[in-house]
Design a protein around this motif. Sequence first.
Motif, mmCIF file in Angstrom:
data_model
loop_
_atom_site.group_PDB
_atom_site.id
_atom_site.type_symbol
_atom_site.label_atom_id
_atom_site.label_comp_id
_atom_site.label_asym_id
_atom_site.label_seq_id
_atom_site.Cartn_x
_atom_site.Cartn_y
_atom_site.Cartn_z
ATOM 1 N N HIS A 144 0.842 -1.205 0.000
ATOM 2 C CA HIS A 144 0.000 0.000 0.000
ATOM 3 C C HIS A 144 0.877 1.256 0.000
ATOM 4 O O HIS A 144 1.929 1.281 0.636
ATOM 5 C CB HIS A 144 -0.902 0.040 1.240
ATOM 6 C CG HIS A 144 -1.710 -1.207 1.443
ATOM 7 N ND1 HIS A 144 -2.877 -1.457 0.769
ATOM 8 C CD2 HIS A 144 -1.501 -2.276 2.252
ATOM 9 C CE1 HIS A 144 -3.370 -2.629 1.147
ATOM 10 N NE2 HIS A 144 -2.553 -3.145 2.051
ATOM 11 N N CYS B 270 -0.318 4.794 0.968
ATOM 12 C CA CYS B 270 -1.428 5.637 1.440
ATOM 13 C C CYS B 270 -0.926 7.064 1.628
ATOM 14 O O CYS B 270 0.235 7.271 1.967
ATOM 15 C CB CYS B 270 -1.982 5.079 2.746
ATOM 16 S SG CYS B 270 -2.405 3.319 2.596
ATOM 17 N N ASN C 258 -6.053 9.171 0.567
ATOM 18 C CA ASN C 258 -6.310 7.928 -0.141
ATOM 19 C C ASN C 258 -5.838 6.756 0.709
ATOM 20 O O ASN C 258 -4.716 6.761 1.202
ATOM 21 C CB ASN C 258 -5.587 7.946 -1.493
ATOM 22 C CG ASN C 258 -6.031 6.813 -2.393
ATOM 23 O OD1 ASN C 258 -5.842 5.643 -2.081
ATOM 24 N ND2 ASN C 258 -6.615 7.168 -3.529
ATOM 25 N N ASP C 259 -6.711 5.743 0.859
ATOM 26 C CA ASP C 259 -6.373 4.556 1.652
ATOM 27 C C ASP C 259 -5.609 3.505 0.840
ATOM 28 O O ASP C 259 -5.055 2.567 1.422
ATOM 29 C CB ASP C 259 -7.649 3.903 2.208
ATOM 30 C CG ASP C 259 -8.336 4.769 3.259
ATOM 31 O OD1 ASP C 259 -7.656 5.266 4.162
ATOM 32 O OD2 ASP C 259 -9.570 4.944 3.172
ATOM 33 N N ASP C 260 -5.612 3.625 -0.469
ATOM 34 C CA ASP C 260 -4.905 2.704 -1.364
ATOM 35 C C ASP C 260 -5.090 1.230 -0.981
ATOM 36 O O ASP C 260 -4.117 0.481 -0.826
ATOM 37 C CB ASP C 260 -3.406 3.047 -1.417
ATOM 38 C CG ASP C 260 -2.696 2.318 -2.561
ATOM 39 O OD1 ASP C 260 -3.337 2.112 -3.618
ATOM 40 O OD2 ASP C 260 -1.527 1.940 -2.408
ATOM 41 N N GLU D 55 -6.264 -0.155 1.787
ATOM 42 C CA GLU D 55 -6.447 -0.466 3.208
ATOM 43 C C GLU D 55 -7.936 -0.279 3.540
ATOM 44 O O GLU D 55 -8.649 0.426 2.830
ATOM 45 C CB GLU D 55 -5.600 0.460 4.087
ATOM 46 C CG GLU D 55 -4.086 0.262 3.964
ATOM 47 C CD GLU D 55 -3.566 -0.946 4.744
ATOM 48 O OE1 GLU D 55 -4.299 -1.950 4.881
ATOM 49 O OE2 GLU D 55 -2.413 -0.897 5.198
ATOM 50 N N SER E 38 -11.326 1.183 4.630
ATOM 51 C CA SER E 38 -11.717 2.594 4.571
ATOM 52 C C SER E 38 -11.545 3.294 5.916
ATOM 53 O O SER E 38 -12.005 2.813 6.944
ATOM 54 C CB SER E 38 -13.167 2.699 4.119
ATOM 55 O OG SER E 38 -13.579 4.040 4.092
ATOM 56 N N THR F 292 -8.758 3.833 7.597
ATOM 57 C CA THR F 292 -7.676 3.370 8.491
ATOM 58 C C THR F 292 -6.308 3.916 8.119
ATOM 59 O O THR F 292 -5.343 3.712 8.856
ATOM 60 C CB THR F 292 -7.576 1.826 8.484
ATOM 61 O OG1 THR F 292 -7.242 1.382 7.147
ATOM 62 C CG2 THR F 292 -8.862 1.178 8.931
ATOM 63 N N ALA F 293 -6.199 4.627 6.982
ATOM 64 C CA ALA F 293 -4.870 5.079 6.533
ATOM 65 C C ALA F 293 -4.860 6.548 6.121
ATOM 66 O O ALA F 293 -4.223 7.380 6.757
ATOM 67 C CB ALA F 293 -4.389 4.190 5.388
ATOM 68 N N GLY F 294 -5.595 6.877 5.030
ATOM 69 C CA GLY F 294 -5.588 8.257 4.543
ATOM 70 C C GLY F 294 -6.105 9.244 5.567
ATOM 71 O O GLY F 294 -5.504 10.299 5.801
ATOM 72 N N ARG F 295 -7.217 8.910 6.229
ATOM 73 C CA ARG F 295 -7.800 9.810 7.235
ATOM 74 C C ARG F 295 -6.862 10.050 8.418
ATOM 75 O O ARG F 295 -6.663 11.200 8.815
ATOM 76 C CB ARG F 295 -9.166 9.278 7.683
ATOM 77 C CG ARG F 295 -9.762 9.942 8.925
ATOM 78 C CD ARG F 295 -9.894 11.464 8.821
ATOM 79 N NE ARG F 295 -10.829 11.895 7.815
ATOM 80 C CZ ARG F 295 -11.006 13.169 7.479
ATOM 81 N NH1 ARG F 295 -10.306 14.119 8.054
ATOM 82 N NH2 ARG F 295 -11.890 13.491 6.536
ATOM 83 N N TYR G 211 -0.485 4.136 10.992
ATOM 84 C CA TYR G 211 -0.389 5.191 9.974
ATOM 85 C C TYR G 211 -0.270 6.568 10.618
ATOM 86 O O TYR G 211 0.460 7.436 10.130
ATOM 87 C CB TYR G 211 -1.579 5.135 9.010
ATOM 88 C CG TYR G 211 -1.411 4.082 7.940
ATOM 89 C CD1 TYR G 211 -0.550 4.297 6.863
ATOM 90 C CD2 TYR G 211 -2.075 2.857 8.012
ATOM 91 C CE1 TYR G 211 -0.369 3.336 5.879
ATOM 92 C CE2 TYR G 211 -1.901 1.887 7.032
ATOM 93 C CZ TYR G 211 -1.050 2.128 5.970
ATOM 94 O OH TYR G 211 -0.858 1.173 4.995
#
Length: 200
Positions: A52, A54, A71-73, A75, A77, A79-82, A118
């Motif tokens: 990933h 992200c 973008n979570d790429d 992962e 929803s 759990t990464a980008g946010r 993350y």
Amino acid sequence: MSTSFWVPVSQVEVEFEIKKSRFIARAGVAESREQAMEILALMQQRYPEAWHHCWAYQLGSPHSPYSAAMNDDGEPSGTAGRPILNVIQHKEIGNLMVVVSRYFGGVKLGAGGLVRSYSAAAEQAVSALKLSLYQPKVALKIACDFSKEQPIRHWLSEHNGDIKQVDYQNEVFLTVDIVEELQPTLLAFLAGQGARFVSS
């Protein structure tokens, strides 16, 4: 309110491991989506085997950004980008892009573990950045008597002002860039010199 804000000077990269998953985070300056995507492309090239990549960015002033994305790429929803964007938004840093690349180590971290990982990766990268103060400038046109040109030039040189153009007509017209916050100070100085702002 101050229009100045901190921006990254260069890019940094940090790495750590949690339960055999490798997290590699890169933070750097991005003044446009294109620049942000260049940092993402760099990470994809450097770590092509990562599962990933992200990311999140915030463009413009941290007080009133004009663009933000994440973008979570792949992962789960949220759990990464946010979490990466949350770290960015809690810092007083503008024009910032953070990419976190992850190599899966065979042990599932769970949603909570991913969020913490993350967030920690983004935090470490952003904390390692060297920063400089960005001061937005405005373009102004000044009209003055010939005898006042030198005092005005002197004021500008002492206040980080840039003279872009000079026109000599029946008086002198100076097109200048100055730090936005100094505009009232310059106006007061010009009034004392019998000079004025004119529409550019």
